[in-house]
Design a protein around this motif. Structure first.
Motif, mmCIF file in Angstrom:
data_model
loop_
_atom_site.group_PDB
_atom_site.id
_atom_site.type_symbol
_atom_site.label_atom_id
_atom_site.label_comp_id
_atom_site.label_asym_id
_atom_site.label_seq_id
_atom_site.Cartn_x
_atom_site.Cartn_y
_atom_site.Cartn_z
ATOM 1 N N PRO A 120 0.789 -1.242 0.000
ATOM 2 C CA PRO A 120 0.000 0.000 0.000
ATOM 3 C C PRO A 120 0.817 1.287 0.000
ATOM 4 O O PRO A 120 0.540 2.203 -0.779
ATOM 5 C CB PRO A 120 -0.839 -0.139 1.272
ATOM 6 N N THR A 121 1.828 1.390 0.856
ATOM 7 C CA THR A 121 2.628 2.617 0.901
ATOM 8 C C THR A 121 3.409 2.808 -0.392
ATOM 9 O O THR A 121 3.508 3.928 -0.914
ATOM 10 C CB THR A 121 3.587 2.583 2.100
ATOM 11 N N ASN A 122 3.952 1.727 -0.912
ATOM 12 C CA ASN A 122 4.684 1.782 -2.173
ATOM 13 C C ASN A 122 3.759 2.258 -3.303
ATOM 14 O O ASN A 122 4.110 3.145 -4.095
ATOM 15 C CB ASN A 122 5.244 0.390 -2.483
ATOM 16 N N TYR A 123 2.585 1.695 -3.354
ATOM 17 C CA TYR A 123 1.586 2.070 -4.366
ATOM 18 C C TYR A 123 1.228 3.554 -4.240
ATOM 19 O O TYR A 123 1.158 4.282 -5.245
ATOM 20 C CB TYR A 123 0.343 1.199 -4.184
ATOM 21 N N ALA A 124 1.025 4.010 -3.009
ATOM 22 C CA ALA A 124 0.654 5.408 -2.790
ATOM 23 C C ALA A 124 1.785 6.351 -3.200
ATOM 24 O O ALA A 124 1.540 7.415 -3.794
ATOM 25 C CB ALA A 124 0.298 5.628 -1.320
ATOM 26 N N TYR A 125 3.018 5.969 -2.910
ATOM 27 C CA TYR A 125 4.168 6.809 -3.269
ATOM 28 C C TYR A 125 4.289 6.929 -4.790
ATOM 29 O O TYR A 125 4.459 8.017 -5.335
ATOM 30 C CB TYR A 125 5.432 6.196 -2.661
#
Length: 217
Positions: free
Chosen positions: A105-110
Protein backbone atom coordinates in the motif's frame (compact mmCIF):
# COMPACT_ATOMS: atom_id res chain seq x y z
CA UNK A 1 23.50 39.61 -4.42
CA UNK A 2 23.29 35.97 -5.50
CA UNK A 3 19.79 34.56 -5.50
CA UNK A 4 19.22 31.54 -3.27
CA UNK A 5 18.79 28.34 -5.26
CA UNK A 6 15.38 26.75 -4.89
CA UNK A 7 16.65 23.46 -3.45
CA UNK A 8 18.53 25.33 -0.72
CA UNK A 9 15.13 26.39 0.63
CA UNK A 10 14.25 22.70 1.00
CA UNK A 11 17.20 21.93 3.29
CA UNK A 12 15.18 22.21 6.54
CA UNK A 13 12.70 19.66 5.17
CA UNK A 14 15.40 17.16 4.26
CA UNK A 15 17.11 17.66 7.63
CA UNK A 16 13.92 16.72 9.48
CA UNK A 17 13.34 13.71 7.20
CA UNK A 18 16.95 12.61 7.73
CA UNK A 19 16.69 12.86 11.52
CA UNK A 20 13.47 10.86 11.53
CA UNK A 21 14.96 8.26 9.22
CA UNK A 22 18.06 7.82 11.36
CA UNK A 23 15.83 7.19 14.38
CA UNK A 24 13.55 4.72 12.60
CA UNK A 25 13.92 1.09 13.79
CA UNK A 26 14.43 -0.12 10.21
CA UNK A 27 17.50 2.10 9.75
CA UNK A 28 18.68 1.51 13.32
CA UNK A 29 18.45 -2.24 12.69
CA UNK A 30 20.51 -1.92 9.53
CA UNK A 31 23.10 0.13 11.35
CA UNK A 32 23.50 -2.15 14.37
CA UNK A 33 23.06 -5.36 12.35
CA UNK A 34 19.93 -6.56 14.18
CA UNK A 35 17.43 -6.16 11.33
CA UNK A 36 16.24 -9.64 10.22
CA UNK A 37 17.41 -10.56 6.73
CA UNK A 38 13.81 -11.41 5.83
CA UNK A 39 12.84 -7.80 6.53
CA UNK A 40 15.68 -6.46 4.38
CA UNK A 41 14.75 -8.92 1.66
CA UNK A 42 11.16 -7.62 1.75
CA UNK A 43 12.49 -4.07 1.48
CA UNK A 44 14.61 -4.92 -1.56
CA UNK A 45 11.65 -6.55 -3.31
CA UNK A 46 9.43 -3.53 -2.73
CA UNK A 47 12.22 -1.12 -3.57
CA UNK A 48 12.79 -2.90 -6.87
CA UNK A 49 9.16 -2.28 -7.78
CA UNK A 50 9.48 1.36 -6.75
CA UNK A 51 12.70 1.86 -8.73
CA UNK A 52 11.10 0.41 -11.85
CA UNK A 53 8.48 3.17 -11.69
CA UNK A 54 11.14 5.69 -10.68
CA UNK A 55 13.07 4.87 -13.85
CA UNK A 56 9.99 5.25 -16.02
CA UNK A 57 9.30 8.65 -14.46
CA UNK A 58 12.86 9.68 -15.30
CA UNK A 59 12.11 8.84 -18.92
CA UNK A 60 8.89 10.87 -18.77
CA UNK A 61 10.78 13.83 -17.31
CA UNK A 62 13.73 13.53 -19.72
CA UNK A 63 11.34 13.77 -22.68
CA UNK A 64 10.26 17.20 -21.40
CA UNK A 65 13.77 18.60 -20.83
CA UNK A 66 16.30 20.20 -23.13
CA UNK A 67 18.97 17.89 -24.52
CA UNK A 68 21.68 18.77 -21.98
CA UNK A 69 19.47 18.20 -18.95
CA UNK A 70 17.95 15.07 -20.46
CA UNK A 71 21.41 13.57 -20.96
CA UNK A 72 22.32 14.24 -17.32
CA UNK A 73 19.04 12.81 -16.06
CA UNK A 74 19.26 9.54 -18.01
CA UNK A 75 22.70 8.77 -16.54
CA UNK A 76 21.70 9.25 -12.90
CA UNK A 77 21.48 6.27 -10.58
CA UNK A 78 23.63 3.87 -12.63
CA UNK A 79 25.82 3.15 -9.60
CA UNK A 80 22.72 2.50 -7.50
CA UNK A 81 21.50 -0.05 -10.05
CA UNK A 82 24.79 -1.96 -9.85
CA UNK A 83 24.75 -1.93 -6.04
CA UNK A 84 21.19 -3.25 -6.01
CA UNK A 85 22.10 -6.04 -8.41
CA UNK A 86 24.89 -7.16 -6.07
CA UNK A 87 22.52 -7.18 -3.08
CA UNK A 88 19.91 -9.11 -5.05
CA UNK A 89 22.51 -11.71 -6.01
CA UNK A 90 23.79 -12.08 -2.44
CA UNK A 91 20.26 -12.61 -1.11
CA UNK A 92 19.33 -14.89 -4.03
CA UNK A 93 16.54 -12.59 -5.19
CA UNK A 94 15.76 -13.80 -8.68
CA UNK A 95 14.41 -11.69 -11.53
CA UNK A 96 11.26 -13.84 -11.45
CA UNK A 97 10.66 -13.18 -7.75
CA UNK A 98 11.28 -9.46 -8.16
CA UNK A 99 8.96 -9.20 -11.14
CA UNK A 100 6.22 -11.09 -9.29
CA UNK A 101 6.30 -8.70 -6.32
CA UNK A 102 3.31 -6.36 -6.15
CA UNK A 103 3.60 -2.90 -4.57
CA UNK A 104 2.46 -2.78 -0.95
CA UNK A 105 0.00 0.00 0.00
CA UNK A 106 2.63 2.62 0.90
CA UNK A 107 4.68 1.78 -2.17
CA UNK A 108 1.59 2.07 -4.37
CA UNK A 109 0.65 5.41 -2.79
CA UNK A 110 4.17 6.81 -3.27
CA UNK A 111 4.26 5.84 -6.93
CA UNK A 112 0.78 7.28 -7.47
CA UNK A 113 1.80 10.55 -5.79
CA UNK A 114 4.73 11.07 -8.16
CA UNK A 115 2.79 10.18 -11.29
CA UNK A 116 0.14 12.68 -10.17
CA UNK A 117 2.70 15.47 -9.90
CA UNK A 118 3.54 15.17 -13.57
CA UNK A 119 -0.09 14.92 -14.66
CA UNK A 120 -1.41 17.73 -12.48
CA UNK A 121 1.52 20.14 -12.23
CA UNK A 122 4.10 19.26 -14.89
CA UNK A 123 7.82 18.63 -15.13
CA UNK A 124 9.04 20.95 -12.37
CA UNK A 125 6.81 19.39 -9.72
CA UNK A 126 7.71 15.90 -10.97
CA UNK A 127 11.44 16.68 -10.67
CA UNK A 128 10.92 18.04 -7.15
CA UNK A 129 8.98 14.89 -6.26
CA UNK A 130 11.82 12.68 -7.51
CA UNK A 131 14.53 14.53 -5.61
CA UNK A 132 14.04 13.13 -2.06
CA UNK A 133 14.87 9.62 -3.25
CA UNK A 134 18.36 10.94 -4.03
CA UNK A 135 18.85 13.53 -1.33
CA UNK A 136 17.49 11.62 1.68
CA UNK A 137 19.34 8.41 0.85
CA UNK A 138 22.56 10.36 0.33
CA UNK A 139 22.19 12.07 3.70
CA UNK A 140 21.41 8.81 5.51
CA UNK A 141 24.21 6.98 3.72
CA UNK A 142 26.82 9.64 4.48
CA UNK A 143 25.94 9.66 8.17
CA UNK A 144 25.95 5.87 8.60
CA UNK A 145 28.66 4.66 6.21
CA UNK A 146 31.34 5.29 8.86
CA UNK A 147 29.50 3.39 11.61
CA UNK A 148 30.34 0.00 10.09
CA UNK A 149 27.31 -2.23 10.52
CA UNK A 150 28.21 -5.73 11.77
CA UNK A 151 26.30 -7.11 8.78
CA UNK A 152 28.39 -6.56 5.61
CA UNK A 153 25.25 -6.53 3.45
CA UNK A 154 23.84 -3.64 5.42
CA UNK A 155 27.17 -1.84 5.34
CA UNK A 156 27.24 -2.23 1.57
CA UNK A 157 23.79 -0.66 1.43
CA UNK A 158 24.97 2.42 3.33
CA UNK A 159 28.24 2.64 1.40
CA UNK A 160 26.43 2.72 -1.94
CA UNK A 161 24.54 5.86 -0.91
CA UNK A 162 27.56 7.56 0.62
CA UNK A 163 29.65 7.01 -2.51
CA UNK A 164 31.03 9.87 -4.60
CA UNK A 165 29.00 8.56 -7.53
CA UNK A 166 25.69 8.77 -5.70
CA UNK A 167 26.58 12.12 -4.12
CA UNK A 168 27.29 13.42 -7.61
CA UNK A 169 23.92 12.10 -8.84
CA UNK A 170 22.20 13.84 -5.94
CA UNK A 171 23.89 17.15 -6.73
CA UNK A 172 23.03 16.82 -10.42
CA UNK A 173 19.39 16.14 -9.61
CA UNK A 174 19.34 19.18 -7.36
CA UNK A 175 20.79 21.24 -10.22
CA UNK A 176 18.03 20.04 -12.55
CA UNK A 177 15.37 21.01 -10.02
CA UNK A 178 17.02 24.41 -9.52
CA UNK A 179 17.13 25.07 -13.26
CA UNK A 180 13.48 24.14 -13.68
CA UNK A 181 12.50 26.32 -10.72
CA UNK A 182 14.46 29.39 -11.83
CA UNK A 183 11.93 30.91 -14.29
CA UNK A 184 8.83 29.99 -12.26
CA UNK A 185 6.71 32.11 -9.94
CA UNK A 186 6.02 31.53 -6.26
CA UNK A 187 2.81 29.60 -6.94
CA UNK A 188 4.73 27.08 -9.04
CA UNK A 189 7.47 26.96 -6.41
CA UNK A 190 4.84 26.06 -3.82
CA UNK A 191 3.63 23.19 -6.02
CA UNK A 192 7.23 21.96 -6.23
CA UNK A 193 7.69 22.37 -2.48
CA UNK A 194 4.56 20.36 -1.75
CA UNK A 195 5.66 17.60 -4.12
CA UNK A 196 9.02 17.46 -2.33
CA UNK A 197 7.46 17.44 1.15
CA UNK A 198 5.03 14.66 0.25
CA UNK A 199 7.83 12.56 -1.23
CA UNK A 200 9.82 13.01 1.98
CA UNK A 201 6.78 11.78 3.88
CA UNK A 202 6.52 8.69 1.71
CA UNK A 203 10.26 8.02 1.99
CA UNK A 204 9.85 7.91 5.78
CA UNK A 205 6.75 5.71 5.46
CA UNK A 206 8.69 3.36 3.16
CA UNK A 207 10.94 2.43 6.11
CA UNK A 208 7.86 1.62 8.20
CA UNK A 209 6.29 -0.35 5.36
CA UNK A 210 9.40 -2.52 5.17
CA UNK A 211 9.80 -2.83 8.92
CA UNK A 212 6.30 -4.25 9.37
CA UNK A 213 6.37 -6.09 6.01
CA UNK A 214 3.14 -4.35 5.08
CA UNK A 215 0.44 -6.28 3.24
CA UNK A 216 -2.86 -5.36 1.67
CA UNK A 217 -5.76 -6.04 4.02
Amino acid sequence: MKETQFTATLTPVIEVATARSLAHPFIVGLSDGTLPLATFRYYLRQDHQYLEMFGRLHEVLAAQLNTALAQILTSLGEGEDLARQRLHAELKLSAVELAATKPAPTNYAYQTHMAYQNQAHGKAALAAGLLPCYWLYNEVGRRLAQKHSPNPLYQEFFDSYASDDFSSSTNQMRAIVDELAAPLDEAAHEQMRQAFVKSCYYEEQFWQMAYEQQRWR
